[in-house]
Scaffold this motif. Sequence first.
Motif, PDB file in Angstrom:
ATOM      1  N   GLU A 243      56.146 -37.150 -15.366  1.00  0.00           N
ATOM      2  CA  GLU A 243      55.616 -36.144 -14.429  1.00  0.00           C
ATOM      3  C   GLU A 243      56.749 -35.311 -13.816  1.00  0.00           C
TER       4      GLU A 243
ATOM      5  N   LEU B 203      57.956 -32.740 -16.374  1.00  0.00           N
ATOM      6  CA  LEU B 203      57.009 -31.635 -16.542  1.00  0.00           C
ATOM      7  C   LEU B 203      57.079 -30.635 -15.398  1.00  0.00           C
TER       8      LEU B 203
ATOM      9  N   LYS C  35      60.223 -29.931 -25.339  1.00  0.00           N
ATOM     10  CA  LYS C  35      59.021 -30.748 -25.392  1.00  0.00           C
ATOM     11  C   LYS C  35      59.397 -32.217 -25.199  1.00  0.00           C
TER      12      LYS C  35
ATOM     13  N   ASP D  60      57.513 -36.019 -25.396  1.00  0.00           N
ATOM     14  CA  ASP D  60      56.335 -36.836 -25.691  1.00  0.00           C
ATOM     15  C   ASP D  60      55.097 -35.973 -25.948  1.00  0.00           C
TER      16      ASP D  60
ATOM     17  N   HIS E  97      54.452 -33.032 -24.785  1.00  0.00           N
ATOM     18  CA  HIS E  97      54.182 -32.096 -23.688  1.00  0.00           C
ATOM     19  C   HIS E  97      55.240 -30.998 -23.696  1.00  0.00           C
TER      20      HIS E  97
END
Length: 75
Positions: free
Chosen positions: A29, A32, A51, A53, A55
């Motif tokens: 988290e 991100l 990127k 995993d 995401h």
Amino acid sequence: ILPGITFQILSNLWKERKTAIEKKKVKLEDLLQADQVLILNSLIGVVPVKKVDGHILPKFDPDFAAQCRRWLWHK
């Protein structure tokens, strides 16, 4: 080159240019939400992370990593 030398050099350069940095253990988290995520390596220098995993990082900016490489190699 000893561990941490690349980070130490870039850390000093970022501070000179008033660019805030943070080195810490993070959760997915946190990544991100980060402005930039970089991998530092003595041979390659600076690699931007696009990127994690599966995401895609929303604030990915390859130009920032390129600028850091220029600072590192041409300080």
